[in-house]
Design a protein around this motif. Structure first.
Motif, PDB file in Angstrom:
ATOM      1  N   GLY A  46       0.782  -1.223   0.000  1.00  0.00           N
ATOM      2  CA  GLY A  46       0.000   0.000   0.000  1.00  0.00           C
ATOM      3  C   GLY A  46       0.819   1.281   0.000  1.00  0.00           C
ATOM      4  N   GLN A  47       2.138   1.179   0.015  1.00  0.00           N
ATOM      5  CA  GLN A  47       2.996   2.361   0.000  1.00  0.00           C
ATOM      6  C   GLN A  47       3.060   2.956  -1.405  1.00  0.00           C
ATOM      7  OE1 GLN A  47       4.629   3.924   2.457  1.00  0.00           O
ATOM      8  NE2 GLN A  47       4.141   2.483   4.066  1.00  0.00           N
ATOM      9  N   ASN A  48       3.010   4.262  -1.495  1.00  0.00           N
ATOM     10  CA  ASN A  48       3.149   4.953  -2.773  1.00  0.00           C
ATOM     11  C   ASN A  48       4.627   5.238  -3.003  1.00  0.00           C
ATOM     12  OD1 ASN A  48       3.128   6.626  -4.981  1.00  0.00           O
ATOM     13  ND2 ASN A  48       1.850   8.191  -4.071  1.00  0.00           N
ATOM     14  N   ARG A  49       5.178   4.670  -4.058  1.00  0.00           N
ATOM     15  CA  ARG A  49       6.588   4.862  -4.388  1.00  0.00           C
ATOM     16  C   ARG A  49       6.753   5.681  -5.670  1.00  0.00           C
ATOM     17  NH1 ARG A  49       5.989   0.063  -1.828  1.00  0.00           N
ATOM     18  NH2 ARG A  49       7.495  -0.461  -0.197  1.00  0.00           N
ATOM     19  N   ASN A  93       7.527   5.441 -11.104  1.00  0.00           N
ATOM     20  CA  ASN A  93       7.110   4.498 -10.076  1.00  0.00           C
ATOM     21  C   ASN A  93       8.345   3.697  -9.676  1.00  0.00           C
ATOM     22  OD1 ASN A  93       5.602   2.982  -8.323  1.00  0.00           O
ATOM     23  ND2 ASN A  93       4.702   1.691  -9.891  1.00  0.00           N
ATOM     24  N   ILE A  94       8.917   4.061  -8.547  1.00  0.00           N
ATOM     25  CA  ILE A  94      10.177   3.453  -8.109  1.00  0.00           C
ATOM     26  C   ILE A  94       9.833   2.324  -7.154  1.00  0.00           C
ATOM     27  CG2 ILE A  94      12.402   3.902  -7.000  1.00  0.00           C
ATOM     28  CD1 ILE A  94      12.145   6.772  -8.014  1.00  0.00           C
ATOM     29  N   ASP A  95       9.414   1.217  -7.723  1.00  0.00           N
ATOM     30  CA  ASP A  95       8.960   0.078  -6.935  1.00  0.00           C
ATOM     31  C   ASP A  95       9.395  -1.196  -7.635  1.00  0.00           C
ATOM     32  OD1 ASP A  95       7.691  -1.778  -5.351  1.00  0.00           O
ATOM     33  OD2 ASP A  95       5.717  -0.853  -5.493  1.00  0.00           O
ATOM     34  N   ASN A  98      10.073  -5.460  -4.035  1.00  0.00           N
ATOM     35  CA  ASN A  98      10.713  -6.090  -2.879  1.00  0.00           C
ATOM     36  C   ASN A  98      10.286  -5.506  -1.542  1.00  0.00           C
ATOM     37  OD1 ASN A  98      12.193  -8.002  -4.294  1.00  0.00           O
ATOM     38  ND2 ASN A  98      13.810  -6.534  -4.745  1.00  0.00           N
ATOM     39  N   GLY A  99       9.429  -4.476  -1.562  1.00  0.00           N
ATOM     40  CA  GLY A  99       8.914  -3.918  -0.331  1.00  0.00           C
ATOM     41  C   GLY A  99       9.800  -2.893   0.346  1.00  0.00           C
ATOM     42  N   ASN A 121      14.249   7.928   0.722  1.00  0.00           N
ATOM     43  CA  ASN A 121      13.044   7.225   1.154  1.00  0.00           C
ATOM     44  C   ASN A 121      11.897   7.571   0.202  1.00  0.00           C
ATOM     45  OD1 ASN A 121      10.734   6.205   2.417  1.00  0.00           O
ATOM     46  ND2 ASN A 121      11.639   6.449   4.441  1.00  0.00           N
ATOM     47  N   VAL A 122      11.657   6.691  -0.772  1.00  0.00           N
ATOM     48  CA  VAL A 122      10.646   6.948  -1.800  1.00  0.00           C
ATOM     49  C   VAL A 122       9.223   6.739  -1.284  1.00  0.00           C
ATOM     50  CG1 VAL A 122      12.246   6.444  -3.675  1.00  0.00           C
ATOM     51  CG2 VAL A 122      10.774   4.617  -2.793  1.00  0.00           C
TER      52      VAL A 122
END
Length: 132
Positions: A46-49, A93-95, A98-99, A121-122
């Motif tokens: 659910g984190q926005n990266r 989108n820096i995702d 891997n969490g 910290n994205v």
């Protein structure tokens, strides 16, 4: 049924975005075998990266890498065949799935300069400004 409606709405939005909307397109949605546009996917946690990278160096950025800080090598160039001119910005989108939230950034420029920034910290920022 709800999934089918979402696919139809998505196809109509893509057609409108690319300026190809016609009566036939709107009434007969088509699903491409491969994606025709980048779709932003929300992380499993659910984190926005998504980060808007701003180039304020005075140089044109030719390559941009973002790799999980826990990894020792650089991932693929996120600009691909594009460049990021001085004064321009792009949302990425820096995702990598891997969490992780801490990423190292590396940018290369037309004049041969390379700027590396560590442990960004994205998950907590929406904008990152590349300066000298």
């Amino acid at each position: 049924m709800n999934k089918a409606l979402n696919l139809i709405a998505g196809a109509a939005l893509l057609a409108a975005a690319f300026g190809t909307t016609s009566a036939a397109t709107a009434s007969e949605p088509r699903i491409a075998a491969q994606p025709v546009a980048t779709i932003v996917v929300q992380s499993r946690d659910g984190q926005n990266r998504r980060v808007r990278v701003h180039n304020q160096t005075g140089w044109t950025m030719t390559h941009f890498y973002a790799s999980d800080s826990r990894i020792d090598d650089w991932q693929e160039d996120m600009l691909g065949s594009g460049v990021l001119s001085n004064g321009a910005s792009v949302t990425m989108n820096i995702d990598d799935g891997n969490g992780g939230c801490l990423y190292d950034f590396k940018a290369r420029f037309t004049n041969g300069q390379e700027l590396t920034r560590m442990r960004i910290n994205v998950c907590q920022i929406a904008d990152y400004y590349y300066t000298r």
